[in-house]
Design a protein around this motif. Structure first.
Motif, mmCIF file in Angstrom:
data_model
loop_
_atom_site.group_PDB
_atom_site.id
_atom_site.type_symbol
_atom_site.label_atom_id
_atom_site.label_comp_id
_atom_site.label_asym_id
_atom_site.label_seq_id
_atom_site.Cartn_x
_atom_site.Cartn_y
_atom_site.Cartn_z
ATOM 1 N N LEU A 4 0.755 -22.074 22.131
ATOM 2 C CA LEU A 4 1.446 -22.614 21.089
ATOM 3 C C LEU A 4 0.344 -23.022 20.044
ATOM 4 O O LEU A 4 -0.712 -23.838 20.352
ATOM 5 C CB LEU A 4 2.335 -23.665 21.743
ATOM 6 N N PHE A 6 -0.125 -25.553 16.448
ATOM 7 C CA PHE A 6 0.541 -26.802 15.487
ATOM 8 C C PHE A 6 -0.235 -26.890 14.183
ATOM 9 O O PHE A 6 -1.607 -26.681 14.265
ATOM 10 C CB PHE A 6 1.151 -27.829 16.100
ATOM 11 N N ALA A 50 -3.544 -29.185 25.182
ATOM 12 C CA ALA A 50 -2.511 -29.728 26.047
ATOM 13 C C ALA A 50 -1.934 -28.606 27.163
ATOM 14 O O ALA A 50 -1.936 -27.668 26.626
ATOM 15 C CB ALA A 50 -1.300 -30.170 25.092
ATOM 16 N N ASP A 52 0.823 -27.906 29.896
ATOM 17 C CA ASP A 52 2.228 -28.442 30.200
ATOM 18 C C ASP A 52 2.500 -29.985 29.599
ATOM 19 O O ASP A 52 2.995 -30.897 30.295
ATOM 20 C CB ASP A 52 2.056 -28.563 31.857
ATOM 21 N N GLU A 53 2.147 -30.004 28.505
ATOM 22 C CA GLU A 53 2.815 -31.147 27.673
ATOM 23 C C GLU A 53 1.824 -32.519 27.766
ATOM 24 O O GLU A 53 2.532 -33.548 27.518
ATOM 25 C CB GLU A 53 4.353 -31.412 27.958
ATOM 26 N N GLU A 54 0.769 -32.162 28.441
ATOM 27 C CA GLU A 54 -0.097 -33.506 28.593
ATOM 28 C C GLU A 54 -1.485 -32.894 28.162
ATOM 29 O O GLU A 54 -1.858 -31.996 28.223
ATOM 30 C CB GLU A 54 -0.413 -33.805 30.117
ATOM 31 N N TYR A 55 -2.168 -33.915 27.523
ATOM 32 C CA TYR A 55 -3.601 -33.909 27.132
ATOM 33 C C TYR A 55 -4.369 -33.598 28.166
ATOM 34 O O TYR A 55 -4.309 -34.026 29.251
ATOM 35 C CB TYR A 55 -3.975 -35.008 26.229
ATOM 36 N N GLU A 67 2.141 -24.099 30.201
ATOM 37 C CA GLU A 67 2.517 -23.973 28.806
ATOM 38 C C GLU A 67 1.305 -24.800 28.114
ATOM 39 O O GLU A 67 0.754 -26.031 28.403
ATOM 40 C CB GLU A 67 3.644 -24.898 28.540
ATOM 41 N N ALA A 69 -0.887 -25.619 24.614
ATOM 42 C CA ALA A 69 -1.000 -25.757 23.178
ATOM 43 C C ALA A 69 -2.278 -26.327 22.598
ATOM 44 O O ALA A 69 -3.074 -27.033 23.260
ATOM 45 C CB ALA A 69 0.275 -26.727 22.712
ATOM 46 N N ILE A 70 -2.423 -25.876 21.339
ATOM 47 C CA ILE A 70 -3.737 -26.346 20.600
ATOM 48 C C ILE A 70 -3.328 -27.598 19.837
ATOM 49 O O ILE A 70 -2.282 -27.340 19.142
ATOM 50 C CB ILE A 70 -4.309 -25.031 19.837
ATOM 51 N N ILE A 71 -4.051 -28.533 19.935
ATOM 52 C CA ILE A 71 -3.722 -29.768 19.279
ATOM 53 C C ILE A 71 -4.780 -30.140 18.423
ATOM 54 O O ILE A 71 -5.890 -30.818 18.755
ATOM 55 C CB ILE A 71 -3.327 -31.011 20.382
ATOM 56 N N PRO A 72 -4.625 -29.789 17.025
ATOM 57 C CA PRO A 72 -5.577 -30.150 15.941
ATOM 58 C C PRO A 72 -5.491 -31.736 15.773
ATOM 59 O O PRO A 72 -4.485 -32.338 16.246
ATOM 60 C CB PRO A 72 -5.372 -29.311 14.742
ATOM 61 N N VAL A 74 -4.243 -35.041 14.914
ATOM 62 C CA VAL A 74 -2.826 -35.424 14.871
ATOM 63 C C VAL A 74 -2.710 -36.285 13.496
ATOM 64 O O VAL A 74 -3.592 -37.135 13.240
ATOM 65 C CB VAL A 74 -2.250 -36.039 16.055
#
Lengths: 77, 139
Positions: A4, A6, A50, A52-55, A67, A69-72, A74
């Motif tokens: 994912l 964002f 992240a 599974d929804e954890e850092y 799951e 996700a790439i977290i640029p 915030v």
């Protein structure tokens, strides 16, 4: 492996998610692969992942079942 | 402690007293973040907020749990808006109530500072003309 995206990460990749083959077995390897494919990620002041929804830490293992996700950087608030 | 944690389209600050008042609370403290019309001398028309909602809610829950451990709070609220927001619209609201003011003042500061640092929400600024840019805070 589905990843994912964002914020600015969507613009860098040009899509809302990445669905391609990654060899990475952990977060550090994923970041390296990502930067190889999309060098613009090196311009960000930070790049978190992240799982599974954890850092996640660099040594957190990843697989297609997670799951991811790439977290640029915030910028809420 | 009772808490309300939400990612929503519109924040309604007019109901905040009801959300936070409590028979044992002598103090209520609230912080509301709103869209400002200028950033670094550039005129801002609107902001767009995007959240990784499931994770954002989890991170907000963790922040609320940390606050309730550190201070003696009766009620706590954390709300963040998503979507297009115009100048003066509220985009984030945090607050707490406690027996005395020190606890809710300190908790409120912690809630907004930690939210801005940890919660996966991103803001894009739309300027006069066609410019639009994702806000990426400097290290």
């Amino acid at each position: 492996m589905k990843i994912l995206l964002f914020g600015i990460a969507k613009d860098i990749v040009g899509n809302q998610s990445l669905d391609e083959a990654f060899q990475a077995k952990n977060v550090a390897e994923l970041k390296q692969e990502l930067i190889q494919k999309y060098p613009e990620f090196t311009k960000l002041s930070s790049l978190a992942v992240a799982v599974d929804e954890e850092y996640a830490n660099d040594d957190t293992p990843i697989s297609a079942q997670n799951e991811i996700a790439i977290i640029p950087p915030v910028s809420g608030g | 402690m009772e808490k309300k944690i939400e990612i929503i389209e519109h924040i309604d600050p007019s109901v905040i007293y009801k959300d936070l008042s409590h028979p044992a609370s002598g103090g209520i403290c609230v912080f509301i973040g709103a869209v400002r019309d200028t950033t670094q001398n550039q005129k801002v028309n609107s902001l767009f907020f995007e959240a990784y909602e499931a994770m954002a809610l989890k991170e907000m829950e963790k922040i609320a749990a940390a606050a309730s451990k550190q201070w003696n709070l009766h009620r706590l609220i954390m709300q963040h808006a998503v979507g297009d927001k115009k100048v003066e619209e509220p985009v984030v609201l945090v607050g707490a109530s406690s027996a005395h003011r020190d606890d809710c003042f300190e908790a409120c500061r912690f809630l907004i500072d930690t939210l801005k640092e940890k919660v996966p929400i991103w803001k894009k600024e739309f300027f006069d003309g066609t410019d639009e840019v994702w806000v990426t805070p400097h290290p």
